[in-house]
Design a protein around this motif. Structure first.
Motif, PDB file in Angstrom:
ATOM      1  N   TRP A 123      50.281  22.039  43.707  1.00 30.79           N
ATOM      2  CA  TRP A 123      49.059  21.917  44.497  1.00 30.79           C
ATOM      3  C   TRP A 123      48.693  23.272  45.095  1.00 30.79           C
ATOM      4  O   TRP A 123      49.567  24.079  45.409  1.00 30.79           O
ATOM      5  CB  TRP A 123      49.273  20.894  45.609  1.00 30.79           C
ATOM      6  N   GLU A 124      47.398  23.536  45.275  1.00 34.78           N
ATOM      7  CA  GLU A 124      46.920  24.760  45.949  1.00 34.78           C
ATOM      8  C   GLU A 124      45.583  24.441  46.603  1.00 34.78           C
ATOM      9  O   GLU A 124      44.539  24.493  45.937  1.00 34.78           O
ATOM     10  CB  GLU A 124      46.734  25.917  44.953  1.00 34.78           C
ATOM     11  N   VAL A 125      45.594  24.115  47.898  1.00 27.85           N
ATOM     12  CA  VAL A 125      44.302  23.898  48.572  1.00 27.85           C
ATOM     13  C   VAL A 125      43.607  25.250  48.737  1.00 27.85           C
ATOM     14  O   VAL A 125      44.249  26.251  49.040  1.00 27.85           O
ATOM     15  CB  VAL A 125      44.486  23.185  49.934  1.00 27.85           C
ATOM     16  N   GLU A 126      42.295  25.273  48.496  1.00 27.20           N
ATOM     17  CA  GLU A 126      41.558  26.540  48.574  1.00 27.20           C
ATOM     18  C   GLU A 126      40.140  26.318  49.084  1.00 27.20           C
ATOM     19  O   GLU A 126      39.506  25.310  48.766  1.00 27.20           O
ATOM     20  CB  GLU A 126      41.482  27.204  47.181  1.00 27.20           C
ATOM     21  N   LEU A 127      39.654  27.290  49.828  1.00 28.74           N
ATOM     22  CA  LEU A 127      38.238  27.330  50.157  1.00 28.74           C
ATOM     23  C   LEU A 127      37.471  27.781  48.911  1.00 28.74           C
ATOM     24  O   LEU A 127      37.863  28.742  48.250  1.00 28.74           O
ATOM     25  CB  LEU A 127      37.984  28.329  51.295  1.00 28.74           C
ATOM     26  N   GLN A 154      40.777  22.237  44.999  1.00 28.95           N
ATOM     27  CA  GLN A 154      42.205  22.192  44.686  1.00 28.95           C
ATOM     28  C   GLN A 154      42.398  22.961  43.385  1.00 28.95           C
ATOM     29  O   GLN A 154      41.798  22.633  42.372  1.00 28.95           O
ATOM     30  CB  GLN A 154      42.698  20.752  44.499  1.00 28.95           C
ATOM     31  N   ASP A 155      43.217  23.979  43.439  1.00 31.18           N
ATOM     32  CA  ASP A 155      43.555  24.751  42.235  1.00 31.18           C
ATOM     33  C   ASP A 155      44.854  24.158  41.681  1.00 31.18           C
ATOM     34  O   ASP A 155      45.924  24.763  41.765  1.00 31.18           O
ATOM     35  CB  ASP A 155      43.707  26.224  42.610  1.00 31.18           C
ATOM     36  N   ILE A 156      44.750  22.938  41.131  1.00 26.61           N
ATOM     37  CA  ILE A 156      45.944  22.273  40.594  1.00 26.61           C
ATOM     38  C   ILE A 156      46.482  23.133  39.441  1.00 26.61           C
ATOM     39  O   ILE A 156      45.710  23.646  38.624  1.00 26.61           O
ATOM     40  CB  ILE A 156      45.621  20.833  40.152  1.00 26.61           C
TER      41      ILE A 156
HETATM   42 ZN    ZN Z   1      44.957  29.239  43.407  1.00 27.10          ZN
END
Ligand code: ZN
Length: 280
Positions: A123-127, A154-156
């Protein structure tokens, strides 16, 4: 202003309800959510003076990405110091690594995502920033004027394929179907007290795994737009994933990855949340 993609049609979100833009504008603006960015300033001006009808209630699951078909998606890695160190990389001195998330991986805010077989899905939460005005060699101090709005992304990331081979496969490892949820809508920068300082977090089955603030970005949204637009033009409707803070599964000891049945909720202050569940 908040705009959304409701069942494939451009909508304004007013007091939590959805107003269909094509109908409310008597066809002046088309229903295609991606098309609005080509006429962003004109649209902005119309909304400011339009006499809007009352909206309709809707289910979040019927929302799509507010930018469903960008010509370019630029994603930035290692843009928070604490995430660079947990990933075992040096904090970048110049522009951090830039890759793409291919357009077929984009989805709306509420979705089911199939876990790739034999993978380690993280998982990678991102603006996320969506471009509203073509940006070419834009100065940092002028960059916010080129942003239509902000969304949660989300940069899954599937780490086995991402890290296989002689050089990292960032773009492929992060582009499996459903790996790029964006939403729940787009919020214009003027809606925030400070669009450069927003809390972002994500949780798995209710357990918080990431929490940070966008003021900790190494390259802020305007700095990224300046750096990226010095190399290539950013087009209306393009999507920029700005990087993730610490707390991803790859950087944990022991490492942890998403499992069948997990629910991932990603939240940004002043915008809203994404909700993904994972299947085999
Ligand atoms: Zn990312």
């Amino acid at each position: 202003m908040r705009i959304a993609n409701l069942s494939g049609r451009l909508a304004l979100i007013v007091d939590g309800k959805a107003v269909d833009v094509e109908q409310a504008s008597d066809g002046s603006f088309p229903a295609d959510p991606q098309a609005v960015y080509e006429r962003w300033e004109e649209f902005h001006a119309w909304v400011a003076t339009a006499d809007l009808p009352e909206g309709v209630t809707f289910r979040p699951a019927d929302l799509g990405s507010p930018a469903p078909a960008p010509r370019q998606t630029l994603a930035v890695g290692l843009n928070y110091r604490d995430h660079a160190s947990e990933s075992g990389f040096a904090v970048p001195e110049g522009l951090p690594p830039v890759f793409t998330k291919f357009v077929t991986s984009i989805s709306g805010p509420v979705s089911e995502v199939k876990l790739p077989e034999g993978g380690n899905t993280d998982w990678e939460v991102e603006l996320v920033a969506v471009i509203g005005r073509r940006a070419e060699a834009v100065r940092e101090q002028d960059a916010w004027a080129h942003v239509a709005g902000l969304a949660v992304g989300q940069d899954i990331s599937e780490r086995v394929s991402q890290l296989a081979g002689p050089a990292p496969q960032f773009s492929l490892g992060k582009s499996f179907p459903g790996f790029t949820p964006i939403g729940p809508w787009l919020v214009t920068p003027d809606e925030f007290d400070d669009p450069d300082d927003l809390e972002l977090s994500c949780a798995i089955n209710g357990e918080e795994v990431q929490k940070s603030r966008t003021r900790d970005l190494i390259f802020s949204v305007p700095a990224l737009i300046a750096e990226l637009s010095a190399v290539l033009p950013l087009l209306p409707g393009d999507v920029v994933f700005t990087g993730t803070p610490a707390g991803v599964g790859l950087g944990r000891d022991p490492q942890r990855f998403l499992a069948v049945g997990d629910e991932l909720v990603s939240t940004i202050e002043g915008i809203g949340e994404l909700r993904q569940t994972f299947t085999a």
